[in-house]
Design an enzyme around this catalytic site. Sequence first.
Site, short mmCIF file in Angstrom:
data_model
loop_
_atom_site.label_atom_id
_atom_site.label_comp_id
_atom_site.label_asym_id
_atom_site.label_seq_id
_atom_site.Cartn_x
_atom_site.Cartn_y
_atom_site.Cartn_z
N GLY A 153 0.77 -1.24 0.00
CA GLY A 153 0.00 0.00 0.00
C GLY A 153 0.80 1.28 0.00
N GLY A 192 4.00 -3.34 -3.59
CA GLY A 192 3.90 -3.69 -5.00
C GLY A 192 4.13 -2.44 -5.83
N ARG A 193 3.16 -1.52 -5.75
CA ARG A 193 3.24 -0.27 -6.51
C ARG A 193 4.57 0.45 -6.30
NH1 ARG A 193 -1.21 2.79 -7.79
NH2 ARG A 193 -2.42 1.62 -6.28
N ARG A 229 -6.47 3.11 -15.13
CA ARG A 229 -6.49 3.84 -13.86
C ARG A 229 -7.22 5.19 -13.93
NH1 ARG A 229 -2.67 5.39 -11.26
NH2 ARG A 229 -3.41 4.76 -9.22
N TYR A 233 -10.34 5.03 -11.52
CA TYR A 233 -10.16 5.67 -10.20
C TYR A 233 -10.06 7.19 -10.29
CZ TYR A 233 -8.12 0.98 -9.33
OH TYR A 233 -7.86 -0.35 -9.25
N CYS A 260 -14.96 3.45 -27.15
CA CYS A 260 -16.26 4.04 -27.48
C CYS A 260 -17.03 4.55 -26.26
CB CYS A 260 -17.10 2.99 -28.20
SG CYS A 260 -17.41 1.57 -27.13
N GLU A 261 -16.33 5.08 -25.27
CA GLU A 261 -17.03 5.58 -24.08
C GLU A 261 -16.47 6.95 -23.72
OE1 GLU A 261 -17.56 2.89 -20.86
OE2 GLU A 261 -17.57 1.14 -22.17
N TYR A 289 -0.27 -1.67 -11.84
CA TYR A 289 -1.68 -1.77 -12.21
C TYR A 289 -1.90 -1.16 -13.61
CZ TYR A 289 -1.48 -2.77 -7.31
OH TYR A 289 -1.11 -3.32 -6.11
C1 LIG Z 1 -2.68 -8.55 0.16
C2 LIG Z 1 -1.97 -7.54 -0.67
N1 LIG Z 1 -0.70 -7.22 -0.37
C3 LIG Z 1 0.00 -6.32 -1.10
C4 LIG Z 1 -0.59 -5.70 -2.18
C5 LIG Z 1 0.22 -4.69 -2.96
O1 LIG Z 1 -0.29 -3.42 -2.77
P1 LIG Z 1 0.50 -2.13 -3.29
O2 LIG Z 1 0.76 -2.31 -4.73
O3 LIG Z 1 -0.42 -1.00 -3.01
O4 LIG Z 1 1.77 -2.04 -2.49
C6 LIG Z 1 -1.91 -5.99 -2.53
C7 LIG Z 1 -2.55 -5.35 -3.68
O5 LIG Z 1 -3.67 -5.56 -4.03
C8 LIG Z 1 -2.62 -6.93 -1.76
O6 LIG Z 1 -3.90 -7.24 -2.04
#
Ligand SMILES: Cc1ncc(COP(=O)(O)O)c(C=O)c1O
Length: 336
Positions: A153, A192-193, A229, A233, A260-261, A289
């Site tokens: 996150g 991840g992000r 995205r 969002y 087409c939107e 993402y």
């Molecule tokens: C359980 C869990 N951990 C980690 C992540 C990675 O999140 P982020 O890309 O925001 O760091 C996700 C993303 O959906 C997740 O569902």
Amino acid sequence: SIGEVLTCLKAGFPAERIMYTGVNVSNAELEALVKTGCRINVDSQSELERLAKIKTDMPISFRITPGVASGHSSKDMTGGKGAKFGIPYDKVIETYARAKELGFDVKGIHAHTGSGGLTTEPFSEVVDVLCGLVNRIKDETGIKLEFLDFGGGIGVPYKPQDPECDLDDLAFEICDTIKDETDIRTVALEPGRYIVCDSTILLTRVHDVKDAGVKKYVGVDAGFNTLIRPAMYDSYHYVALANKFNKACTAKYDVVGPICESGDYIAHERVLPDPEEGDIVAVYCAGAYGFSMSSPYNSRPRCAEVLVNEGKAELIREPEEIEDLWRHQIVPERLR
Ligand SMILES: Cc1ncc(COP(=O)(O)O)c(C=O)c1O
């Protein structure tokens, strides 16, 4: 997903270092996961009971719903009270007790509050909640947990003026809390992000420039089929004309795709240097993402991916062809 686990195995990660966290997991997926030997982070009481029937020797952990939500969009907040994810807070103790009764080796506790928030407060809050639970689980069930995982996150700055998360401060604060309040000595996080977001730039060609009176449009060949995205969002991505970096900006444009939107856009109201057909728009921070959420909507095949290293470009994913979209379609005999 099991697909993500299999991809990690193919990339060479040992199974015991992979932890799977799913939601609304099917029995077929649980069976496939157990066969891989990865760790399973259980999301619900139902999943626990179903996993008990399959049996696994691997240690398990639980994702709990901490009642703390964070994220760049309400669609991406996963930890608030009543969320579909995790063991509800007031059922956590009974669930750990049940896992013990079923003979599981329960080693950890996990929460993931959401994705992409730019402040560190939710992490401090969720660690407080998890520490409290670690102690209650020990006192009320006798299970001594070994690891605490506060999920992913961590946000990244998409806008030039966005702040960066202060990770050093966060690390000190969290580690102090965990050390002072619990016996836990293994802390995990799942960014991840944060790891991949700014690694990738989406390049999309301008095919059309339109002055619609109240608005000017730059029409490119990537829409929400390629980067969803903004449409999904309302996310901001910085854009620039890659072949006109040093030119003066002339007017404001909406950068829009071929779908087409009317919700199909990449960027709203951006000043750009006299865009023309053939120019290339660079869309920044497309590494998280991005491709993984792309689709062949409007029968537009997905794009190629290119890895650039020290000035050298290597194709790492071929562009899809229209034939790829037809490959799994079946026309019943009676309709031929
Ligand atoms: C359980 C869990 N951990 C980690 C992540 C990675 O999140 P982020 O890309 O925001 O760091 C996700 C993303 O959906 C997740 O569902």
